[in-house]
Design a protein around this motif. Structure first.
Motif, short mmCIF file in Angstrom:
data_model
loop_
_atom_site.label_atom_id
_atom_site.label_comp_id
_atom_site.label_asym_id
_atom_site.label_seq_id
_atom_site.Cartn_x
_atom_site.Cartn_y
_atom_site.Cartn_z
N GLY A 26 2.08 20.89 18.35
CA GLY A 26 1.22 21.74 19.17
C GLY A 26 -0.12 21.13 19.49
N LEU A 27 -0.22 19.81 19.56
CA LEU A 27 -1.49 19.13 19.82
C LEU A 27 -2.05 19.56 21.18
CD1 LEU A 27 -3.09 16.87 18.27
CD2 LEU A 27 -2.14 15.28 19.95
N PRO A 28 -3.24 20.15 21.22
CA PRO A 28 -3.79 20.63 22.49
C PRO A 28 -4.22 19.47 23.39
CG PRO A 28 -4.86 21.68 20.59
CD PRO A 28 -4.08 20.50 20.09
N PRO A 29 -4.34 19.72 24.70
CA PRO A 29 -4.86 18.69 25.61
C PRO A 29 -6.29 18.30 25.23
CG PRO A 29 -3.85 20.50 26.84
CD PRO A 29 -3.94 20.94 25.41
N GLY A 30 -6.61 17.02 25.40
CA GLY A 30 -7.96 16.56 25.10
C GLY A 30 -8.23 16.31 23.63
N VAL A 31 -7.21 16.42 22.82
CA VAL A 31 -7.36 16.21 21.37
C VAL A 31 -6.64 14.93 20.97
CG1 VAL A 31 -6.76 17.11 19.08
CG2 VAL A 31 -7.63 18.65 20.85
N SER A 32 -7.30 14.12 20.16
CA SER A 32 -6.71 12.89 19.65
C SER A 32 -6.31 13.06 18.20
CB SER A 32 -7.71 11.73 19.78
OG SER A 32 -8.07 11.52 21.14
N VAL A 33 -5.38 12.21 17.76
CA VAL A 33 -4.82 12.36 16.42
C VAL A 33 -4.77 10.99 15.73
CG1 VAL A 33 -2.45 12.10 17.28
CG2 VAL A 33 -2.85 13.26 15.10
N THR A 34 -4.95 11.00 14.43
CA THR A 34 -4.74 9.81 13.63
C THR A 34 -3.91 10.18 12.41
OG1 THR A 34 -5.82 7.88 12.59
CG2 THR A 34 -6.80 10.04 12.17
N GLU A 35 -3.19 9.21 11.88
CA GLU A 35 -2.41 9.40 10.66
C GLU A 35 -3.18 8.80 9.49
OE1 GLU A 35 2.06 9.24 12.64
OE2 GLU A 35 1.31 7.50 11.53
N VAL A 36 -3.27 9.56 8.42
CA VAL A 36 -3.96 9.11 7.20
C VAL A 36 -2.93 8.92 6.11
CG1 VAL A 36 -5.68 9.71 5.45
CG2 VAL A 36 -6.06 10.35 7.86
N THR A 37 -2.97 7.77 5.47
CA THR A 37 -2.09 7.46 4.35
C THR A 37 -2.94 7.23 3.11
OG1 THR A 37 -0.45 6.41 5.78
CG2 THR A 37 -0.35 5.87 3.44
N VAL A 38 -2.56 7.83 2.00
CA VAL A 38 -3.25 7.63 0.72
C VAL A 38 -2.29 6.91 -0.21
CG1 VAL A 38 -4.34 8.73 -1.26
CG2 VAL A 38 -4.64 9.69 1.04
N SER A 39 -2.65 5.70 -0.62
CA SER A 39 -1.82 4.97 -1.59
C SER A 39 -2.71 4.45 -2.71
CB SER A 39 -1.03 3.86 -0.89
OG SER A 39 -1.89 2.91 -0.31
N GLY A 40 -2.34 3.32 -3.33
CA GLY A 40 -3.03 2.89 -4.54
C GLY A 40 -4.53 2.77 -4.39
N ARG A 48 -8.11 4.51 10.77
CA ARG A 48 -7.72 3.26 11.41
C ARG A 48 -7.63 3.48 12.93
NH1 ARG A 48 -5.55 -0.64 7.44
NH2 ARG A 48 -4.17 -1.48 9.03
N ARG A 49 -6.46 3.68 13.46
CA ARG A 49 -6.32 3.81 14.91
C ARG A 49 -6.00 5.26 15.30
NH1 ARG A 49 -3.73 -0.96 18.22
NH2 ARG A 49 -5.17 0.04 19.67
N TRP A 50 -6.50 5.65 16.46
CA TRP A 50 -6.29 6.99 16.99
C TRP A 50 -5.38 6.92 18.20
CZ3 TRP A 50 -8.66 11.49 14.98
CH2 TRP A 50 -9.56 11.25 13.92
N GLY A 51 -4.74 8.05 18.51
CA GLY A 51 -3.87 8.12 19.68
C GLY A 51 -3.83 9.54 20.21
N SER A 52 -3.13 9.69 21.33
CA SER A 52 -3.02 11.00 21.94
C SER A 52 -1.87 11.81 21.35
CB SER A 52 -2.83 10.87 23.45
OG SER A 52 -1.70 10.07 23.74
N GLY A 53 -1.05 11.18 20.51
CA GLY A 53 0.04 11.88 19.84
C GLY A 53 1.26 11.99 20.71
N ALA A 54 2.40 12.24 20.10
CA ALA A 54 3.63 12.46 20.84
C ALA A 54 3.51 13.73 21.66
CB ALA A 54 4.81 12.56 19.88
N ALA A 55 4.18 13.75 22.81
CA ALA A 55 4.09 14.90 23.70
C ALA A 55 4.51 16.17 22.97
CB ALA A 55 4.97 14.68 24.92
N GLY A 56 3.57 17.10 22.85
CA GLY A 56 3.88 18.37 22.21
C GLY A 56 3.94 18.31 20.70
N ALA A 57 3.62 17.17 20.11
CA ALA A 57 3.75 17.04 18.66
C ALA A 57 2.85 18.04 17.95
CB ALA A 57 3.40 15.62 18.22
#
Length: 411
Positions: free
Chosen positions: A375-389, A364-373
């Motif tokens: 250990g996310l390196p600089p220049g890396v984006s993060v997304t959350e994946v949810t698996v449900s029904g 769905r949507r991507w982000g830069s992540g919380a500061a230091g979350a």
């Protein structure tokens, strides 16, 4: 991006997600007002197993059988609640029973529930200092609420992307009245300690005469990782907050559960904070429906999230992506993160194009992540994946194929 451009992007995203025939999780926020009201009315009128989630949140499609429950979740001919009572009181009793606590109080938001809980404990312990993780929800997502509204002070026992250890709790240099533990720690990647680690941390807090409060917004899905049910997890703490919309597909709302004396005081502060709402029956009904329908299914979501995460890692490797991370692997709950070394805008556009062009929503949507979350390196984006029904329909091969298509759109 202007406000008009953002609104247009939002419409585009919703159209793509709603039009997808394959998704890992359907969300109530993707639906319309009419659909949400119709689903709520159908569920209360026909029994909780009859229709998909409120707004179509976790069901796999219209008319699918998503429920383990049967019969009414609440008498549809009961009078509506007025400043509590009725269906709200029914929900409070239900949650207190599920968590094994003496009492429970319904709150319109988890932010308010936790502020009230921590304020009450500060008064009872005589210490307004709260020990919590720097990635905990009050620190990242509540605009400094604990200090600004409740006069509390926070300290951090570790900066590592995990729950503090028993040694870190025991050896902290200054006293604190309450230890708040977020289970799972969402901004670190929905990570959980082992059961033995959790017991040791709680014991260390007790040695310091501190009370323990659980931020259990996602407590419902922690059971498979710990090998324990909600009662046994909640029994470790002095109080616990749980949410209804994050995992159970409810409209909104939360419950603070604990001993009678704490909950009665919390009700007073709830009123002072503006949380004594005139009527809340739609939210309370949707919570009861979620407890009846989604709660029994969460272990299957957690189990399948491990399949999905493993297949994603295989798909990225097969597609020749030079660097990626699925975190944690395997997931501790039915949610996890994916890290990729591309700009957010590039990843968002590829995700959206895949949904529009193939009818498959992988991300769905991507982000830069919380500061230091985590250990996310600089220049890396993060997304959350949810698996449900809806995600239970995906095979590992389906996931690998979808990852290959997604990577092709990044070129």
């Amino acid at each position: 991006m202007t406000a008009m451009d953002e609104q247009e992007q939002r419409r585009r995203r919703l159209a793509a997600w709603r039009g997808s025939h394959r998704v890992l999780a359907r969300r109530s926020t993707d639906g319309t007002v009419a659909e949400g009201l119709a689903a709520l009315a159908a569920a209360i009128g026909a029994g909780s197993g009859a229709e998909p989630g409120i707004g179509g949140g976790s069901g796999s499609g219209a008319g699918s059988d998503t429920g383990a429950g049967s019969g009414f979740v609440h008498d549809p001919d009961d009078a509506v609640d007025v400043y509590g009572g009725g269906v709200v009181a029914d929900l409070e009793r239900r949650v207190a029973g599920l968590l094994g606590t003496e009492a429970a109080a319904f709150f319109p938001t988890g932010t308010m529930a936790q502020q009230v809980a921590l304020r009450c404990w500060a008064g009872r312990t005589g210490n307004a200092t709260v020990a919590l993780h720097p990635l905990a929800h009050p620190e990242l997502h509540e605009e400094g609420s604990l200090g600004a509204v409740s006069g509390l002070r926070t300290v951090h026992l570790t900066s590592a992307a995990r729950m503090p250890s028993a040694e870190e709790v025991r050896d902290h240099a200054e006293p604190f009245g309450t230890l708040m533990l977020e289970l799972p720690l969402r901004d670190a990647g929905f990570v959980l300690p082992t059961w033995d680690e959790l017991e040791a941390v709680v014991a260390a807090a007790r040695e310091r005469d501190a009370v323990v409060h659980l931020d259990g917004a996602r407590l419902w899905e922690c059971g498979p990782h710990f090998g324990r049910g909600p009662q046994e997890i909640a029994a470790l703490a002095d109080s616990v907050y749980v949410s209804f919309y994050k995992s159970l597909d409810g409209l909104s709302g939360a419950v603070l559960a604990g001993p009678d004396v704490l909950v009665e005081e919390a009700r007073v502060w709830r009123h002072r904070y503006g949380g004594q709402l005139f009527q809340q029956y739609p939210a309370a009904l949707s919570a009861l429906i979620g407890l009846d329908r989604e709660l029994p299914r969460l272990p299957s979501y957690v189990a399948h999230a491990k399949v999905v995460a493993g297949a994603m890692a295989e798909g990225f490797a097969a597609a020749g992506v030079p660097w990626f991370r699925v975190h944690p692997e395997p997931p501790h709950t039915h949610q996890f993160q994916v890290w990729l070394p591309y700009d957010v805008e590039v990843l968002d556009e590829a995700s959206l194009r895949q949904a529009e062009e193939t009818g498959v929503t992988l991300f769905r949507r991507w982000g830069s992540g919380a500061a230091g979350a985590a250990g996310l390196p600089p220049g890396v984006s993060v997304t959350e994946v949810t698996v449900s029904g809806a995600g239970l329909e995906w095979s590992a091969e389906d996931v690998r194929e979808a990852v290959g298509v997604f990577v092709g759109l990044l070129a």
